[in-house]
Design a protein around this motif. Structure first.
Motif, short mmCIF file in Angstrom:
data_model
loop_
_atom_site.label_atom_id
_atom_site.label_comp_id
_atom_site.label_asym_id
_atom_site.label_seq_id
_atom_site.Cartn_x
_atom_site.Cartn_y
_atom_site.Cartn_z
N THR A 137 0.79 -1.00 -0.08
CA THR A 137 -0.07 -0.05 0.10
C THR A 137 0.81 1.39 -0.07
O THR A 137 0.25 2.53 -0.11
CB THR A 137 -0.88 0.08 1.25
N PRO A 149 -3.93 -6.43 8.13
CA PRO A 149 -3.15 -5.29 8.51
C PRO A 149 -1.68 -5.58 8.48
O PRO A 149 -1.19 -6.84 8.42
CB PRO A 149 -3.40 -5.22 10.16
N ASP A 341 -13.84 1.10 2.78
CA ASP A 341 -14.02 1.54 4.22
C ASP A 341 -15.31 1.51 4.80
O ASP A 341 -15.58 0.80 5.83
CB ASP A 341 -13.45 3.01 4.40
N LYS A 345 -17.12 -1.17 7.50
CA LYS A 345 -17.73 -0.90 8.75
C LYS A 345 -19.22 -1.26 8.72
O LYS A 345 -19.98 -1.34 10.11
CB LYS A 345 -17.83 0.67 8.93
N GLY A 358 -12.05 -1.08 9.49
CA GLY A 358 -11.84 -0.15 8.18
C GLY A 358 -10.95 -0.35 7.29
O GLY A 358 -10.15 -1.42 7.35
N VAL A 359 -10.64 0.66 6.41
CA VAL A 359 -9.72 0.88 5.46
C VAL A 359 -9.02 2.14 5.37
O VAL A 359 -9.90 3.00 5.27
CB VAL A 359 -10.11 0.35 4.08
N ASN A 360 -7.85 2.16 5.53
CA ASN A 360 -7.16 3.47 5.57
C ASN A 360 -6.92 4.25 3.99
O ASN A 360 -7.34 3.54 3.07
CB ASN A 360 -5.83 3.65 6.09
N GLU A 361 -6.64 5.47 3.99
CA GLU A 361 -6.44 6.18 2.76
C GLU A 361 -5.57 5.45 1.62
O GLU A 361 -5.76 5.21 0.57
CB GLU A 361 -5.92 7.49 2.95
N LEU A 366 -7.73 -2.12 8.56
CA LEU A 366 -7.44 -2.00 10.22
C LEU A 366 -8.01 -2.90 10.73
O LEU A 366 -9.20 -3.52 10.58
CB LEU A 366 -7.60 -0.58 10.08
#
Length: 391
Positions: A137, A149, A341, A345, A358-361, A366
């Motif tokens: 990523t 993760p 993301d 959720k 979640g998913v980060n940018e 996560l």
């Protein structure tokens, strides 16, 4: 009579035509998710575990129905064997996109992932990447989602735990392939920054040997308090077993590729792994959603235990289906990626046994991750975030 017969034939032909058209319409409503991974060769079991999680999710989604933009769809997995060969992965994914029109493909090894990242944005396909390498990523690929993760989140908590219980002298005796080298590159400076010392370093070819006595003996001569080990589960178990047979009484830091439940089956239980810290085996996770998943998987897979490869890729497919709903599209990978993301959720609890949140940018998932330590011959679960925050 003849006229009536003609009318009957015409009616029959009309019914046949309508059924054919209906069948064609239904065929057009199938959405295919691609998979390229090892289904033969030395890594076949791993690849089949990943695929079984994906297929389990598809069955559940189809049984409830998938509706996107007012239309009903059926999900299918198209699986191609790449034998862990990145070059073949690239060929497979191009075939999946061009021939099967897959809006998303899942690849479960870093070499294949990097090969696909060379063209997936131009080919407009969402890459579901099953690897914990942070580089996946860090490249800025806008159509990649990393499923587990990143492993770097384990490093400091593992070090805190092992150093506080066993001491500051560590020996490196893990595998020598690229993923293990990436772990070593993160672990070694972190151990030293925490006030520890690397007293010996002897990576071994886990996939080419079954007897590790000479390599383990070499690091034992430095009298380490902690052994840093890991690769595939079976050889990792043998390294731990042979260290014990040579008199090692310290702790183990086990990289996330090795699964302690699989290791325990090789060496007769958890007792030889006393003092180890590693990934929490899913079958030892007492959280309700994890237990429910294990029970459902066993019922449909001859009472086999699921690994984290099974459960995480199962969740990835569920999340992709929800993201399609949120994007109102089964054909637009950019729109589907933008909703991942939110999709994570919105996952039902039973579809999220690993507690992804979640998913980060950058596209990395996560999670509220738990790890496992072996104490008194049993696995104890520890929350990674709490462990990281502890002093």
């Amino acid at each position: 009579m003849q006229s009536g017969f003609k009318l009957t034939r015409i009616a029959a032909a009309a019914v046949s035509l309508s059924l054919t058209m209906a069948g064609a319409a239904l065929a057009q409503e199938v959405v295919k998710i691609g998979y390229s991974g090892p289904l033969s060769g030395g890594a076949a079991l791993y690849g089949k575990n990943v695929l079984s999680g994906m297929e389990m999710a598809v069955k559940e989604i189809n049984s409830k129905g998938l509706e996107v933009g007012g239309k009903k769809y059926k999900l299918e997995i198209v699986a191609l064997d790449d034998q862990y060969n990145p070059s073949q992965t690239g060929i497979n994914v191009q075939r999946l996109v061009q021939q099967h029109k897959t809006p998303a493909v899942l690849v479960p090894h870093s070499g294949g992932i990097f090969a696909v990242q060379a063209f997936n944005e131009k080919s407009n396909v969402l890459l579901l990447a099953y690897t914990s390498l942070p580089q996946v990523t860090a490249r800025g690929n806008k159509l990649t989602v990393r499923i587990p993760p990143e492993f770097t989140g384990y490093v400091d908590p593992f070090i805190k735990h092992a150093m506080s219980k066993y001491g500051k002298n560590a020996a490196i005796a893990n595998a020598d392939h690229d993923y293990a080298k990436a772990w070593t590159a993160a672990f070694k400076p972190a151990w030293e920054a925490a006030g520890g010392k690397i007293v010996a370093e002897n990576p071994m070819s886990y996939n080419k040997a079954t007897d590790f006595y000479s390599g383990v003996s070499r690091v034992m001569q430095a009298k380490p308090d902690v052994l840093f080990i890991g690769g595939a589960s079976e050889p990792t178990a043998l390294v731990a077993k042979q260290a014990r047979e040579l008199g090692f009484k310290g702790g183990f830091i086990v990289i996330d590729q090795a699964k302690m439940d699989e290791m325990s089956k090789v060496i007769g239980g958890y007792q030889p792994l006393e003092g180890a810290i590693g990934v929490l085996p899913l079958v030892e996770d007492t959280r309700p959603d994890a237990k429910g998943f294990v029970e459902r998987y066993r019922k449909t897979h001859d009472n086999r235990d699921p690994s984290s490869e099974v459960s995480l890729n199962y969740t990835a497919v569920h999340a992709t289906a929800i993201a399609m709903k949120l994007a109102n599209s089964v054909t637009d990978p950019v729109a589907i990626r933008a909703q991942m993301d939110k999709a994570i959720k919105e996952l039902p609890n039973e579809a999220n046994p690993n507690d992804l949140d979640g998913v980060n940018e950058a596209g990395g998932m996560l999670a509220n991750t738990y790890v496992g330590t072996v104490e008194d011959g049993k696995v104890k679960a520890l929350n990674l975030r709490s462990l990281a925050a502890s002093k």
